[in-house]
Design a protein around this motif. Structure first.
Motif, mmCIF file in Angstrom:
data_model
loop_
_atom_site.group_PDB
_atom_site.id
_atom_site.type_symbol
_atom_site.label_atom_id
_atom_site.label_comp_id
_atom_site.label_asym_id
_atom_site.label_seq_id
_atom_site.Cartn_x
_atom_site.Cartn_y
_atom_site.Cartn_z
ATOM 1 N N LEU A 1 0.503 -0.944 -0.027
ATOM 2 C CA LEU A 1 1.987 -0.920 0.204
ATOM 3 C C LEU A 1 1.789 -3.042 -0.184
ATOM 4 O O LEU A 1 1.756 -3.378 0.634
ATOM 5 N N ILE A 2 2.471 -3.049 -2.004
ATOM 6 C CA ILE A 2 2.733 -4.788 -2.155
ATOM 7 C C ILE A 2 3.466 -5.161 -2.089
ATOM 8 O O ILE A 2 4.722 -4.181 -2.910
ATOM 9 N N PRO A 3 4.497 -6.209 -1.748
ATOM 10 C CA PRO A 3 5.519 -6.653 -1.934
ATOM 11 C C PRO A 3 6.278 -6.603 -3.492
ATOM 12 O O PRO A 3 5.509 -6.760 -4.052
ATOM 13 N N GLN A 4 7.344 -6.296 -3.057
ATOM 14 C CA GLN A 4 7.932 -5.650 -5.300
ATOM 15 C C GLN A 4 7.597 -4.518 -5.827
ATOM 16 O O GLN A 4 7.424 -5.235 -6.231
ATOM 17 N N ASN A 5 6.232 -4.239 -4.978
ATOM 18 C CA ASN A 5 6.886 -3.350 -5.678
ATOM 19 C C ASN A 5 6.274 -1.807 -4.685
ATOM 20 O O ASN A 5 5.255 -1.513 -4.800
ATOM 21 N N PRO A 6 7.161 -1.474 -5.355
ATOM 22 C CA PRO A 6 8.242 0.028 -4.493
ATOM 23 C C PRO A 6 6.981 1.214 -4.740
ATOM 24 O O PRO A 6 6.475 1.938 -3.781
ATOM 25 N N THR A 7 7.265 1.336 -5.867
ATOM 26 C CA THR A 7 5.988 2.533 -6.418
ATOM 27 C C THR A 7 4.948 2.499 -6.608
ATOM 28 O O THR A 7 4.030 3.422 -6.603
ATOM 29 N N ARG A 8 3.849 1.162 -6.184
ATOM 30 C CA ARG A 8 2.607 1.160 -5.625
ATOM 31 C C ARG A 8 2.109 1.598 -7.141
ATOM 32 O O ARG A 8 0.500 1.672 -6.303
ATOM 33 N N LYS A 9 2.555 1.824 -7.958
ATOM 34 C CA LYS A 9 1.571 1.555 -9.020
ATOM 35 C C LYS A 9 0.963 -0.092 -8.913
ATOM 36 O O LYS A 9 1.281 -0.527 -9.652
#
Length: 303
Positions: free
Chosen positions: A104-112
């Motif tokens: 999980l990347i911060p500011q990227n809840p879709t993980r795309k």
């Protein structure tokens, strides 16, 4: 035996026509922004002037071209000091790979995430906060499928038939007929007989004349072999097949030999094309992606 790529597929007239038609129609339609409270037109910096060099028509037309050929369109979002998207820079789809991040990347809840190959070498990973991605038809909810890859067999068949037809006509093997005699003729006598025949029976005014042959000469008419005729017919079939892949009625592909099932009036046919193909397949995805990623206000979600 013919290698088909997204770029080389444009050599086929049906692919060129389908791509040009969809991209021109989509790019020419304006993207209006309406205020939800007043239902009146509202200004939008990024839609009114999305690129420093390209006008809106060229930018969105390129987006449709990328989706028609590669199945995906990508733009890098350029933001100002207030974190507003003010520019959209087209990204070559052949340099972008889209997938799901392992962590999980911060500011990227879709993980795309988007893995971009840089011009100077190396790669860079971007998130949806930095990239506007408009996919075409797909099956995983992440990436669109290239129509050219799906239709590669039909495109290859058409290109092979065109190359074969070019060799057939270019080789000069399509003779109108053969003058045959049992006598042995030297080169000069053969050319004399040929010239006499051409002089006596060539031209429109000599059509349907009765030929009188001497010295045991016979004329045998030549026709195109059935295999070559069927090869030329297969090119028409490829156009119809490509029309299915792109969702375009045959008459818009200049395939007018057969009638359409959408009615006889051009207005009815055009309405059917917009209603069943152009809007749901191409226009609506563009409108909703632009609204969601460029215009929609950030909403608070319940924890």
């Amino acid at each position: 035996g013919v290698t088909v790529t997204e770029s080389s597929s444009l050599a086929m007239s049906a692919v060129y026509r389908a791509t040009s038609l969809i991209s021109s129609l989509g790019g020419a339609l304006p993207l209006h922004v309406y205020d939800a409270a007043t239902n009146k037109l509202s200004d939008s910096i990024v839609l009114d002037d999305p690129h420093p060099d390209m006008p809106p028509y060229e930018l969105w037309k390129l987006s449709y071209v990328h989706r028609c050929l590669w199945g995906n369109s990508y733009f890098q979002k350029i933001r100002d000091g207030a974190n507003r998207v003010v520019w959209l820079y087209p990204m070559p789809p052949w340099n972008v790979k889209v997938g799901k991040a392992k962590k999980l990347i911060p500011q990227n809840p879709t993980r795309k995430v988007f893995e971009v190959t840089l011009e100077g070498g190396g790669t860079e990973v971007l998130t949806p906060n930095e990239v506007l991605h408009i996919p075409a038809l797909g099956y995983d909810g992440v990436c669109g499928v290239s129509p050219v890859r799906m239709a590669s067999q039909a495109i290859a068949l058409s290109i092979a038939a065109e190359q074969s037809a070019a060799r057939l006509f270019g080789s000069g093997n399509l003779l109108s007929g053969i003058l045959q005699t049992e006598q042995r003729l030297d080169q000069e006598a053969a050319e004399t007989l040929q010239e006499r025949w051409r002089t006596k029976f060539s031209g429109l005014t000599r059509a349907h004349e009765v030929a009188v042959l001497d010295s045991g000469a016979e004329f045998q008419s030549m026709t195109m072999p059935s295999a070559d005729a069927q090869m030329l017919e297969s090119r028409d079939f490829s156009v119809t097949e490509l029309a299915r892949y792109f969702g375009i009625p045959p008459y818009l592909m200049f395939q007018t030999e057969k009638s359409t099932s959408w009615g006889t009036a051009l207005e009815q046919q055009a309405t059917g094309f917009v209603k069943f193909d152009l809007h749901p397949s191409w226009l609506a995805p563009t409108e909703q992606r632009v609204t969601k990623e460029l215009l929609a206000p950030q909403k608070k979600r319940a924890k």
